[in-house]
Design an enzyme around this catalytic site. Structure first.
Site, PDB file in Angstrom:
ATOM      1  N   THR A  13       0.832  -1.214   0.000  1.00  0.00           N
ATOM      2  CA  THR A  13       0.000   0.000   0.000  1.00  0.00           C
ATOM      3  C   THR A  13       0.867   1.264   0.000  1.00  0.00           C
ATOM      4  O   THR A  13       0.694   2.153  -0.849  1.00  0.00           O
ATOM      5  CB  THR A  13      -0.908  -0.003   1.252  1.00  0.00           C
ATOM      6  OG1 THR A  13      -1.628  -1.222   1.277  1.00  0.00           O
ATOM      7  CG2 THR A  13      -1.869   1.165   1.257  1.00  0.00           C
ATOM      8  N   GLY A 187     -11.349  -3.357   4.209  1.00  0.00           N
ATOM      9  CA  GLY A 187      -9.887  -3.298   4.189  1.00  0.00           C
ATOM     10  C   GLY A 187      -9.309  -2.335   5.210  1.00  0.00           C
ATOM     11  O   GLY A 187      -8.106  -2.081   5.215  1.00  0.00           O
ATOM     12  N   LYS A 205       2.003   4.685  18.728  1.00  0.00           N
ATOM     13  CA  LYS A 205       2.082   6.043  18.192  1.00  0.00           C
ATOM     14  C   LYS A 205       2.244   7.064  19.328  1.00  0.00           C
ATOM     15  O   LYS A 205       3.003   8.017  19.215  1.00  0.00           O
ATOM     16  CB  LYS A 205       0.843   6.338  17.348  1.00  0.00           C
ATOM     17  CG  LYS A 205       0.829   5.509  16.056  1.00  0.00           C
ATOM     18  CD  LYS A 205      -0.525   5.554  15.374  1.00  0.00           C
ATOM     19  CE  LYS A 205      -0.528   4.784  14.064  1.00  0.00           C
ATOM     20  NZ  LYS A 205      -1.876   4.585  13.511  1.00  0.00           N
ATOM     21  N   GLY A 302      -3.582   5.191   4.359  1.00  0.00           N
ATOM     22  CA  GLY A 302      -3.909   5.168   2.934  1.00  0.00           C
ATOM     23  C   GLY A 302      -2.643   5.351   2.110  1.00  0.00           C
ATOM     24  O   GLY A 302      -1.639   5.893   2.587  1.00  0.00           O
TER      25      GLY A 302
END
Ligand code: NAP
Ligand code: HSE
Length: 431
Positions: A13, A187, A205, A302
């Site tokens: 990705t 997804g 994070k 993304g």
């Protein structure tokens, strides 16, 4: 114009997005840096797999040494993910004098110190803007733009998958398992969703951001983590009735050198800016003593959003190469701060419990809260069955330590059948 060769580890990705964006921006990058980036070699596992981006077959390799031992490659971009072999590849690239860019939060959260030290020793750059918040600039603002501040609070939504699930539960009234399945079908969530839904991804994070913001070394085990598996449609509906939404919040606070680091589902009043961060979006509040409150918002994942940060890091490395400097901004560590999980800060709490539906029960519960000096702000009671009633209580602000003592007393009470949820409630006016 001089070419600078780049080796790309991984073409999934993020890797495919990096190839695509680098291709679109080559001229601009050349104009900005005076250097032309060329992705010469791409490491993958499967040479035959169809790719999301067009790529000459001869650039693909399964041999890491084709990148790590190629002296013409000056920059290595790691988009493999996970700990090994990514860690070994990155350390080898650094030792070979290559600049490294990575999107790998798992690796930076666990081995960031080792990697930054190796980069400093080799006098090369390591950048990881994409590791937290995808497209949202967070690492560079904290490392550069805000360094004049003492940062006291970082607070936000840093996991898109759980935010998508909680947003869907809020808009549809569906239960967790049902929405998780939809997130997997779309997804967003992986087939093993535990790292997202159990809060570990957000904790990693937070560990990265808190280390930078508070100039300390935060270990993953320092972060107290609760995920969203136990959030039910009933809690979401009660939150709505109380004028709030439930979000998985990552919270870091520095109170005079003592840190609180938590990932917890939290009720956010609908007027609060974080309540409007929906779907897979991320947002982070930062409070600096000079800057005041800042909010960063955008796509946390993304292909192209993540590539936006990775390619910007590559441009930064090219700029440094063009003037023969490196290591300008490395570790932000200034000393070790203790993590005390300060339980003294007053916080409102949401509590949902089932109690026997008979006279005097509510007075007993109110008595337990009164004895523990916990003041109740709102109470909702719904009869749910012949045996029991659902009771929802929102407390006034109370130190978590005091609330915990009251909850323990409630657990011992014969009138309380079970305590389903205990969650903090954010203040309306404050980040
Ligand atoms: P992905 O789609 O699973 O892609 C991983 C790539 O690495 C694949 O091309 C795979 O090769 C290759 N690879 C895996 N193991 C390898 C090995 N042992 N040797 C050689 N190649 C190997 O992963 P991704 O979603 O792009 O994520 C990459 C990184 O970016 C992770 O660290 C992730 O946390 C981070 N990140 C992702 C996002 C996001 O939106 N996806 C956002 C922010 C950060 P094959 O294709 O041949 O299998
Ligand atoms: N699994 C992560 C998320 C991807 O849902 O936010 C981006 O790090």
């Amino acid at each position: 114009m001089m070419n600078v060769n780049i080796g790309l580890l991984g073409c999934g990705t993020v890797g495919a997005g990096v190839i695509e964006l680098m291709r679109r921006r080559t001229h601009k990058i050349s104009d900005l840096t005076g250097l032309t980036p060329v992705i010469t070699t791409v490491l993958v596992r499967d040479l035959e797999k169809p790719r999301e981006v067009s790529l000459e077959q001869e650039r693909l390799t399964k041999r890491p040494q084709d990148i790590l031992e190629d002296e013409s490659i000056r920059i290595v971009i790691e988009t493999i993910g996970g700990i090994e072999p990514a860690r070994t590849f990155i350390l080898a690239a650094l030792q070979a004098g290559k600049h490294v860019i990575t999107a790998n939060k798992d690796l930076i959260a666990l081995h960031g110190v080792e990697i930054l030290d190796a980069a400093a020793k080799a006098q090369v750059d390591v950048f990881y803007e994409a590791a937290v918040g995808g497209a949202i600039p967070l690492i560079r603002p904290l490392k550069e733009s805000l360094t004049a501040n003492d940062i006291t609070d970082i607070k936000g939504i840093v996991n898109g998958t759980t935010n998508f699930i909680l947003s869907k539960m809020t808009t549809t009234g569906a239960d967790f398992e049902e929405v998780l399945k939809e997130a997997q079908d779309l997804g967003y969530a992986e087939s093993d969703p535990s790292s997202d839904v159990d809060g570990l991804d957000a904790a990693r994070k937070l560990a990265i951001l808190a280390s930078i913001a508070f100039h300390t070394r935060v270990h993953l085990s320092d972060v107290q983590v609760d995920g969203i598996r136990n959030i039910s449609a009933v809690d979401v509906a009660y939150a709505h009735e109380l004028g709030a939404v439930i979000k998985l919040l990552a919270i870091g606070a520095d109170r005079d050198g003592e840190l609180t680091l938590r990932v917890r589902p939290t009720l956010i009043p609908k007027g609060h800016p974080l309540a409007h961060v929906s779907d897979a979006y991320n947002a982070l509040f930062v409070r600096g003593d000079a800057s005041g409150d800042l909010m960063f918002f955008g796509r946390g994942a993304g292909s192209l959003p993540t590539a936006s940060s990775v390619v910007a890091d590559a441009i930064e490395a090219l700029r440094n190469i063009s003037i023969s400097i490196s290591g300008r901004i490395g570790s932000m560590y200034l000393g070790q701060k203790p993590v005390t999980q300060n339980l003294q800060d007053p916080v409102r709490h949401y509590i949902r419990l089932s109690a026997a539906d008979r006279p005097g029960v509510f007075a007993q519960i109110a008595g337990i809260f009164g004895d523990a000096s916990v003041s109740m702000e709102t109470v909702l009671q719904k009869r749910t069955s012949e045996r029991g009633a659902d009771i929802v209580i929102v407390t006034h602000e109370v130190p978590t330590q005091v609330l915990d003592a009251a909850i323990n007393r409630l657990r011992e009470s014969p009138s309380v059948l079970s305590i389903h949820s205990v969650m903090p409630v954010e203040r309306e006016e404050q980040a």
